[in-house]
Write an enzyme that holds these catalytic residues in place. Structure first.
Site, PDB file in Angstrom:
ATOM      1  CG  ASP A 255      -0.508  -0.512   2.403  1.00 32.40           C
ATOM      2  OD1 ASP A 255       0.582  -0.047   2.752  1.00 32.40           O
ATOM      3  OD2 ASP A 255      -1.152  -1.371   3.043  1.00 32.40           O
ATOM      4  CE  LYS A 277      -6.260  -0.366   4.197  1.00 34.87           C
ATOM      5  NZ  LYS A 277      -6.140  -0.623   5.585  1.00 34.87           N
ATOM      6  CG  MET A 390      -3.098   7.073  10.626  1.00 38.47           C
ATOM      7  SD  MET A 390      -4.168   5.622  10.661  1.00 38.47           S
ATOM      8  CE  MET A 390      -3.707   4.883  12.218  1.00 38.47           C
TER       9      MET A 390
HETATM   10  N1  SAH Z   1       1.901   0.103  10.613  1.00 37.11           N
HETATM   11  C1  SAH Z   1       2.449   1.424  10.498  1.00 37.11           C
HETATM   12  C2  SAH Z   1       1.461   2.511  10.797  1.00 37.11           C
HETATM   13  C3  SAH Z   1       0.315   2.596   9.850  1.00 37.11           C
HETATM   14  S1  SAH Z   1      -0.758   3.892  10.215  1.00 37.11           S
HETATM   15  C4  SAH Z   1       3.668   1.540  11.414  1.00 37.11           C
HETATM   16  O1  SAH Z   1       3.926   0.663  12.231  1.00 37.11           O
HETATM   17  O2  SAH Z   1       4.400   2.536  11.286  1.00 37.11           O
HETATM   18  C5  SAH Z   1      -0.170   5.162   9.146  1.00 37.11           C
HETATM   19  C6  SAH Z   1       0.464   6.290   9.935  1.00 37.11           C
HETATM   20  O3  SAH Z   1       1.799   5.946  10.290  1.00 37.11           O
HETATM   21  C7  SAH Z   1       0.616   7.561   9.171  1.00 37.11           C
HETATM   22  O4  SAH Z   1      -0.576   8.306   9.158  1.00 37.11           O
HETATM   23  C8  SAH Z   1       1.691   8.262   9.947  1.00 37.11           C
HETATM   24  O5  SAH Z   1       1.163   8.839  11.107  1.00 37.11           O
HETATM   25  C9  SAH Z   1       2.565   7.114  10.388  1.00 37.11           C
HETATM   26  N2  SAH Z   1       3.753   6.957   9.531  1.00 37.11           N
HETATM   27  C10 SAH Z   1       4.102   5.871   8.832  1.00 37.11           C
HETATM   28  N3  SAH Z   1       5.263   6.067   8.193  1.00 37.11           N
HETATM   29  C11 SAH Z   1       5.662   7.316   8.494  1.00 37.11           C
HETATM   30  C12 SAH Z   1       6.777   8.111   8.138  1.00 37.11           C
HETATM   31  N4  SAH Z   1       7.740   7.655   7.332  1.00 37.11           N
HETATM   32  N5  SAH Z   1       6.869   9.364   8.639  1.00 37.11           N
HETATM   33  C13 SAH Z   1       5.909   9.856   9.436  1.00 37.11           C
HETATM   34  N6  SAH Z   1       4.842   9.140   9.799  1.00 37.11           N
HETATM   35  C14 SAH Z   1       4.703   7.893   9.353  1.00 37.11           C
END
Ligand code: SAH
Length: 464
Positions: A255, A277, A390
């Site tokens: 995704d 999504k 998020m």
């Molecule tokens: N499973 C993922 C999170 C998914 S929810 C994890 O463990 O990181 C998606 C959220 O993750 C985004 O809205 C943001 O808040 C955060 N996120 C993921 N990658 C990021 C990045 N490189 N920099 C900043 N925020 C990030």
């Protein structure tokens, strides 16, 4: 790519090397290694070339024409020509003569007069690794080769030979390409390879024979799902296991959060399917994704489900595998570096610190029917760091509620855009001013919020 790497079969082919110095000798030696026959043209030659000429192993394979180069030296039988003289005129003459006859030519150190370039070679025949910098930095290519030399020890040569010996028998036993691929993958990752690399050749052969006898074709048909955390963006943050499974997948579902650098590491032959999504027009709902994973695994595929960060942290990984569990599909879950730890590290903000914070809490700031249903009382505890995933859409509510429940308005807060990637940006603010900052700066997703006293440390610890 400026050059297409190809491996040429030069056995019994005739090649010309013009020049009598060390470099010419080195090129001639390389051609001889590839079992070509070589004619050296030079009025005089260096000791290294003399040694080649007198070496019994090369008897009948190399000869020396004691003369200056002229176009008559060429004939259509030659496969390749290499010029390595220190005389520009001669080099040019060789180049032009070769071009006139449409023979591939290489003039040492003059890329503009090269149809091909000679890479830096790591020879573990039948495994051969060739590295080129396209003439930009031969030293870098050589350094890389030196690194690979330790990664690919000489025993790989034997392993390659063993595989070659059994190739046909494996083909005869397993009719499908996918079965053969799986068989070889397990052989080359398992005890056969281990024994071979440890110098126990006999054991390796016995083990390979046993596997060949005992492995049933249908055992190689079983589908499987790998739920893999791809980390926050920087591909160097992948785990070894993630990379290994990415390299053996038949199909990959990914995704929006999976960076293109990470995606580039998925096995080249794998089918890549976007199931993000975020983009409404070709989005796939969660149940559809669960179903897709199931169907592909049931068809005997090795299915890679790549998720940003860690699959079990705000990743709905649990839902995806519960469908698989219910249908008895084998699966593996590979943790990844979650955004909180990856982003905090690259932003120079320790999530805990003896002086500031003894706990850390991860929350989702995603709105449900326009509301943020969080346990505010638990969030405003002192000496605690809050990481909000998020959090952008609900930022205003978040800021107001935290203050309403007693957090001081000037509590430090960091907003980090696309952490660990080259687009990373870090804004330092306070919880009261965060919403306005986000409106003003318009950060690009994904973004992460870090709230707490530890955010002050960014000033002295930012490094990336
Ligand atoms: N499973 C993922 C999170 C998914 S929810 C994890 O463990 O990181 C998606 C959220 O993750 C985004 O809205 C943001 O808040 C955060 N996120 C993921 N990658 C990021 C990045 N490189 N920099 C900043 N925020 C990030």
């Amino acid at each position: 790519m400026d050059y297409l790497p190809i491996f040429i079969d030069l056995k019994e082919q005739h090649c010309l090397v013009v020049g009598g110095g060390e470099i010419a000798a080195r090129k001639a030696a390389l051609l001889l290694k590839a079992q070509a026959s070589v004619t050296l043209i030079a009025p005089e030659i260096a000791e290294a070339s003399r040694q080649l000429l007198s070496d019994n192993n090369h008897a009948g394979k190399i000869n020396w024409i004691t003369a200056s180069f002229s176009a008559d030296c060429l004939d259509d039988a030659q496969a390749l020509i290499i010029a390595a003289t220190d005389d520009q005129q001669v080099n040019l003459a060789v180049y032009q003569a070769a071009k006139a006859r449409k023979i591939l030519v290489n003039v040492a150190d003059q890329p503009e007069m090269c149809d091909f370039i000679l890479p830096s070679v790591l020879d573990r025949s039948p495994i051969v690794v060739a590295i080129s910098s396209g003439g930009k930095s031969p030293i870098l290519a050589r350094q890389l080769r030196a690194r690979l030399e330790t990664l690919i020890p000489p025993a790989y040569s034997k392993l390659g030979q063993l595989a070659g010996k059994y190739r046909q028998r494996v083909k005869d036993k397993f009719s499908k390409l996918s079965q053969r691929r799986r068989f070889w993958e397990s052989v080359l990752q398992g005890s056969v390879a281990e024994n071979m690399l440890a110098g126990r050749e006999n054991l390796a052969v016995t083990e390979l024979e046993r596997l060949l006898d005992e492995t049933a074709s249908d055992a190689l048909q079983q589908g499987e799902v790998y739920l893999v955390g791809a980390g926050p963006g920087d591909p160097d943050l992948l785990t070894f296991k993630a990379l290994r499974l990415m390299q053996q997948a038949d199909v990959a579902f990914y995704d929006r959060l999976v960076s293109k650098e990470v995606l580039a590491l998925v096995r080249k032959e794998a089918e890549l399917i976007y199931v993000g999504k975020q983009r409404a027009w070709h989005s796939k709902r969660q149940e559809e994704i669960n179903q897709l994973l199931l169907e592909h695994a049931q068809a005997g595929k090795r299915v890679l489900r790549l998720k940003g960060g860690d699959p079990f942290i705000f990743g709905r990984g649990g839902e995806e595998i519960s469908t698989l569990a219910a249908n008895n599909i084998p699966f593996q879950v590979v943790p990844g570096i979650t955004a909180a730890s990856g982003v905090a590290s690259y932003a120079g903000i320790p999530l805990t610190h003896r002086d500031y914070s003894q706990s850390c809490i991860f929350v989702t700031g995603q709105l449900k029917e326009g509301e943020l249903a969080l346990n505010w009382q638990a969030l405003v505890q002192p000496r605690q760091t809050i990481v909000v995933y998020m959090g952008l859409a609900g930022l205003k509510t978040l800021s107001q509620q935290l203050q309403k429940h007693g957090m001081r308005p000037d509590m430090p807060a960091a907003l980090v855009q696309q952490g660990t990637t080259e687009n990373q940006r870090v804004w330092i603010s306070t919880i009261a001013e965060l919403p306005e900052l986000a409106l003003r700066e318009e950060p690009v997703a994904p973004t992460l919020l870090i709230i707490g006293e530890v955010v002050q440390l960014h000033a002295s610890l930012a490094w990336f």
